[in-house]
Design a protein around this motif. Structure first.
Motif, PDB file in Angstrom:
ATOM      1  N   ARG A 277       0.821  -1.216   0.000  1.00 45.27           N
ATOM      2  CA  ARG A 277       0.000   0.000   0.000  1.00 45.27           C
ATOM      3  C   ARG A 277       0.854   1.266   0.000  1.00 45.27           C
ATOM      4  O   ARG A 277       0.477   2.288  -0.591  1.00 45.27           O
ATOM      5  CB  ARG A 277      -0.925   0.003   1.220  1.00 45.27           C
ATOM      6  N   THR A 278       2.008   1.218   0.674  1.00 46.13           N
ATOM      7  CA  THR A 278       2.836   2.427   0.739  1.00 46.13           C
ATOM      8  C   THR A 278       3.425   2.788  -0.623  1.00 46.13           C
ATOM      9  O   THR A 278       3.785   3.948  -0.848  1.00 46.13           O
ATOM     10  CB  THR A 278       3.996   2.254   1.742  1.00 46.13           C
ATOM     11  N   ILE A 279       3.528   1.823  -1.524  1.00 46.65           N
ATOM     12  CA  ILE A 279       4.067   2.104  -2.857  1.00 46.65           C
ATOM     13  C   ILE A 279       3.172   3.084  -3.607  1.00 46.65           C
ATOM     14  O   ILE A 279       3.633   3.834  -4.484  1.00 46.65           O
ATOM     15  CB  ILE A 279       4.244   0.791  -3.652  1.00 46.65           C
ATOM     16  N   PHE A 280       1.889   3.113  -3.251  1.00 50.03           N
ATOM     17  CA  PHE A 280       0.976   4.062  -3.897  1.00 50.03           C
ATOM     18  C   PHE A 280       1.385   5.509  -3.628  1.00 50.03           C
ATOM     19  O   PHE A 280       1.016   6.412  -4.386  1.00 50.03           O
ATOM     20  CB  PHE A 280      -0.457   3.821  -3.438  1.00 50.03           C
ATOM     21  N   GLN A 281       2.136   5.742  -2.556  1.00 53.00           N
ATOM     22  CA  GLN A 281       2.625   7.099  -2.314  1.00 53.00           C
ATOM     23  C   GLN A 281       3.560   7.530  -3.442  1.00 53.00           C
ATOM     24  O   GLN A 281       3.499   8.679  -3.904  1.00 53.00           O
ATOM     25  CB  GLN A 281       3.354   7.148  -0.964  1.00 53.00           C
ATOM     26  N   ASN A 282       4.418   6.618  -3.884  1.00 51.64           N
ATOM     27  CA  ASN A 282       5.312   6.927  -5.006  1.00 51.64           C
ATOM     28  C   ASN A 282       4.521   7.206  -6.283  1.00 51.64           C
ATOM     29  O   ASN A 282       4.875   8.098  -7.065  1.00 51.64           O
ATOM     30  CB  ASN A 282       6.278   5.766  -5.246  1.00 51.64           C
ATOM     31  N   ILE A 283       3.463   6.431  -6.480  1.00 54.76           N
ATOM     32  CA  ILE A 283       2.616   6.632  -7.668  1.00 54.76           C
ATOM     33  C   ILE A 283       1.927   7.994  -7.603  1.00 54.76           C
ATOM     34  O   ILE A 283       1.844   8.714  -8.604  1.00 54.76           O
ATOM     35  CB  ILE A 283       1.561   5.516  -7.781  1.00 54.76           C
ATOM     36  N   ASN A 284       1.457   8.355  -6.428  1.00 52.76           N
ATOM     37  CA  ASN A 284       0.780   9.649  -6.272  1.00 52.76           C
ATOM     38  C   ASN A 284       1.732  10.811  -6.537  1.00 52.76           C
ATOM     39  O   ASN A 284       1.349  11.819  -7.163  1.00 52.76           O
ATOM     40  CB  ASN A 284       0.194   9.770  -4.864  1.00 52.76           C
ATOM     41  N   TYR A 285       2.977  10.702  -6.054  1.00 56.41           N
ATOM     42  CA  TYR A 285       3.955  11.764  -6.305  1.00 56.41           C
ATOM     43  C   TYR A 285       4.247  11.892  -7.795  1.00 56.41           C
ATOM     44  O   TYR A 285       4.428  13.003  -8.313  1.00 56.41           O
ATOM     45  CB  TYR A 285       5.245  11.486  -5.534  1.00 56.41           C
ATOM     46  N   LEU A 286       4.301  10.775  -8.496  1.00 59.73           N
ATOM     47  CA  LEU A 286       4.515  10.808  -9.943  1.00 59.73           C
ATOM     48  C   LEU A 286       3.362  11.524 -10.637  1.00 59.73           C
ATOM     49  O   LEU A 286       3.578  12.356 -11.539  1.00 59.73           O
ATOM     50  CB  LEU A 286       4.656   9.391 -10.487  1.00 59.73           C
ATOM     51  N   LEU A 287       2.149  11.225 -10.241  1.00 60.40           N
ATOM     52  CA  LEU A 287       0.983  11.881 -10.841  1.00 60.40           C
ATOM     53  C   LEU A 287       0.995  13.386 -10.586  1.00 60.40           C
ATOM     54  O   LEU A 287       0.634  14.182 -11.461  1.00 60.40           O
ATOM     55  CB  LEU A 287      -0.307  11.255 -10.282  1.00 60.40           C
ATOM     56  N   LEU A 288       1.417  13.786  -9.379  1.00 61.47           N
ATOM     57  CA  LEU A 288       1.515  15.217  -9.071  1.00 61.47           C
ATOM     58  C   LEU A 288       2.577  15.891  -9.945  1.00 61.47           C
ATOM     59  O   LEU A 288       2.361  16.992 -10.471  1.00 61.47           O
ATOM     60  CB  LEU A 288       1.853  15.409  -7.587  1.00 61.47           C
ATOM     61  N   ASP A 289       3.720  15.211 -10.090  1.00 63.36           N
ATOM     62  CA  ASP A 289       4.780  15.757 -10.957  1.00 63.36           C
ATOM     63  C   ASP A 289       4.302  15.871 -12.403  1.00 63.36           C
ATOM     64  O   ASP A 289       4.608  16.839 -13.099  1.00 63.36           O
ATOM     65  CB  ASP A 289       6.023  14.867 -10.901  1.00 63.36           C
ATOM     66  N   LEU A 290       3.532  14.899 -12.833  1.00 65.11           N
ATOM     67  CA  LEU A 290       3.031  14.900 -14.200  1.00 65.11           C
ATOM     68  C   LEU A 290       2.071  16.056 -14.425  1.00 65.11           C
ATOM     69  O   LEU A 290       2.095  16.744 -15.467  1.00 65.11           O
ATOM     70  CB  LEU A 290       2.342  13.567 -14.491  1.00 65.11           C
ATOM     71  N   ASP A 291       1.215  16.312 -13.454  1.00 60.75           N
ATOM     72  CA  ASP A 291       0.285  17.452 -13.558  1.00 60.75           C
ATOM     73  C   ASP A 291       1.030  18.780 -13.580  1.00 60.75           C
ATOM     74  O   ASP A 291       0.663  19.709 -14.321  1.00 60.75           O
ATOM     75  CB  ASP A 291      -0.695  17.431 -12.385  1.00 60.75           C
ATOM     76  N   LYS A 292       2.076  18.872 -12.774  1.00 60.22           N
ATOM     77  CA  LYS A 292       2.868  20.122 -12.744  1.00 60.22           C
ATOM     78  C   LYS A 292       3.535  20.364 -14.093  1.00 60.22           C
ATOM     79  O   LYS A 292       3.657  21.509 -14.536  1.00 60.22           O
ATOM     80  CB  LYS A 292       3.923  20.031 -11.646  1.00 60.22           C
ATOM     81  N   LEU A 293       3.989  19.282 -14.718  1.00 54.83           N
ATOM     82  CA  LEU A 293       4.615  19.414 -16.038  1.00 54.83           C
ATOM     83  C   LEU A 293       3.632  19.989 -17.052  1.00 54.83           C
ATOM     84  O   LEU A 293       3.983  20.867 -17.851  1.00 54.83           O
ATOM     85  CB  LEU A 293       5.123  18.047 -16.515  1.00 54.83           C
ATOM     86  N   VAL A 294       2.398  19.519 -17.014  1.00 54.10           N
ATOM     87  CA  VAL A 294       1.390  19.995 -17.968  1.00 54.10           C
ATOM     88  C   VAL A 294       1.041  21.451 -17.716  1.00 54.10           C
ATOM     89  O   VAL A 294       0.837  22.237 -18.658  1.00 54.10           O
ATOM     90  CB  VAL A 294       0.135  19.117 -17.874  1.00 54.10           C
ATOM     91  N   LEU A 295       1.019  21.842 -16.427  1.00 53.02           N
ATOM     92  CA  LEU A 295       0.581  23.196 -16.092  1.00 53.02           C
ATOM     93  C   LEU A 295       1.706  24.214 -16.109  1.00 53.02           C
ATOM     94  O   LEU A 295       1.468  25.408 -16.296  1.00 53.02           O
ATOM     95  CB  LEU A 295      -0.084  23.186 -14.704  1.00 53.02           C
ATOM     96  N   LYS A 296       2.949  23.735 -15.902  1.00 54.65           N
ATOM     97  CA  LYS A 296       4.081  24.666 -15.784  1.00 54.65           C
ATOM     98  C   LYS A 296       4.450  25.275 -17.129  1.00 54.65           C
ATOM     99  O   LYS A 296       4.566  24.581 -18.122  1.00 54.65           O
ATOM    100  CB  LYS A 296       5.299  23.905 -15.209  1.00 54.65           C
ATOM    101  N   LYS A 297       4.660  26.578 -17.132  1.00 56.79           N
ATOM    102  CA  LYS A 297       5.021  27.290 -18.365  1.00 56.79           C
ATOM    103  C   LYS A 297       6.540  27.474 -18.447  1.00 56.79           C
ATOM    104  O   LYS A 297       7.226  27.518 -17.469  1.00 56.79           O
ATOM    105  CB  LYS A 297       4.350  28.667 -18.386  1.00 56.79           C
TER     106      LYS A 297
END
Length: 297
Positions: A277-297
């Motif tokens: 279950r704790t591995i999902f924390q790594n997955i969540n951080y990746l998703l957050l980084d991915l969203d920042k990439l899309v939004l960051k100018k």
């Protein structure tokens, strides 16, 4: 339903997958430093752990393309970025499903072991209750008989005999291990952890990669999640006795278990469910980084 049939029902594992899935198409490199160094462009947007996950998912090329066109505000570029992000999300969904499947099997197997432990403990409790009652009755009968019999020699004989019988019944209840029962687990997800193999058919490659790649452990000692887990087991479950651990029935195909042994196995299975279950924390951080990439100018 008789006792033998009850045991057979509990022995049969209903937790294992219906069939072995072929994961061979996914090959993951364990050369983490080389992977991170060869993806320096990604480090401006992702943590080292996220870069390793993207590489394990074979998704670094999609991210590279997103970086190249992220500043292009045309409709076609915006649509292409969303398309690439969707491809990555689908890959993340797949590994999330694998993680959930492994966690579910650990959870199910832990419940199965707990059921067997409760079953054995109930047998032990019933036996001990019977012996305690027998001891009480023997003591009471001895006292009554001693009061009725007037002959001193007979009184002494009855008293001594009753005392010995009562002591014997009392000692019979003092059994720290109790009844043993045959319990089988040919598919042993704890054994794979203990043996620390490079790969195993019992786990999806991505899950095993997360267990064994040291950069996901978040500790200063340089141990992987799997190695940390083994150290905890050795210290807390086997009192730092490596020989006892290596010969334990817990890591075999099964064998004679006491209720205590079964409880021990259930605890270890539940620990592994938490680890997954704790591995999902790594997955969540990746998703957050991915969203920042899309939004960051």
């Amino acid at each position: 339903m008789n006792t033998e049939k009850n045991i057979l029902i509990l022995k049969d594992s209903y937790c294992k997958p219906p069939e072995n899935y072929n994961y061979e198409q996914l090959k993951i490199s364990y050369n983490s430093d080389s992977i991170i160094n060869s993806n320096t462009d990604l480090k401006n947007y992702f943590s080292d752990q996220s870069v390793l996950i993207l590489n394990a998912l074979d998704a670094t090329s999609e991210v590279d393309n997103m970086i190249k066109i992220k500043n292009d505000t045309t409709i076609n570029s915006r649509l292409r970025i969303l398309e690439l992000k969707n491809i990555i999300n689908n890959k993340i969904t797949m590994i999330s499903t694998e993680l959930n499947a492994v966690a579910a099997e650990y959870d199910c197997e832990g419940e199965r072991v707990d059921q067997m432990a409760n079953y054995v403990q109930n047998i032990n409790d019933k036996k001990n209750n019977f012996l305690v009652m027998s001891s009480i009755i023997t003591g009471a009968a001895t006292s009554i008989a001693g009061g009725i019999i007037k002959n001193n020699d007979w009184q002494n004989t009855v008293g001594i005999g009753g005392g010995i019988l009562g002591a014997g019944l009392g000692l019979a209840t003092f059994n720290p291990k109790g009844k043993k029962i045959e319990f089988e687990h040919e598919r042993n997800l704890l054994r794979d952890i203990w043996n620390e193999k490079l790969e195993t058919p019992n786990f999806p490659p991505f899950v095993w990669y997360m267990f064994t790649e040291k950069k996901f452990a978040n500790n200063e000692h340089g141990f992987s999640i799997l190695q940390n887990t083994k150290q905890r087991w050795l210290k807390l479950n086997f009192n730092d006795d490596l020989n006892e651990a290596n010969s334990s029935v817990v890591f075999s195909n099964g064998g004679k278990y006491t209720a205590s042994d079964l409880r021990n196995r259930a605890i270890m299975l539940n620990q592994m469910q938490s680890v997954v279950r704790t591995i999902f924390q790594n997955i969540n951080y990746l998703l957050l980084d991915l969203d920042k990439l899309v939004l960051k100018k």
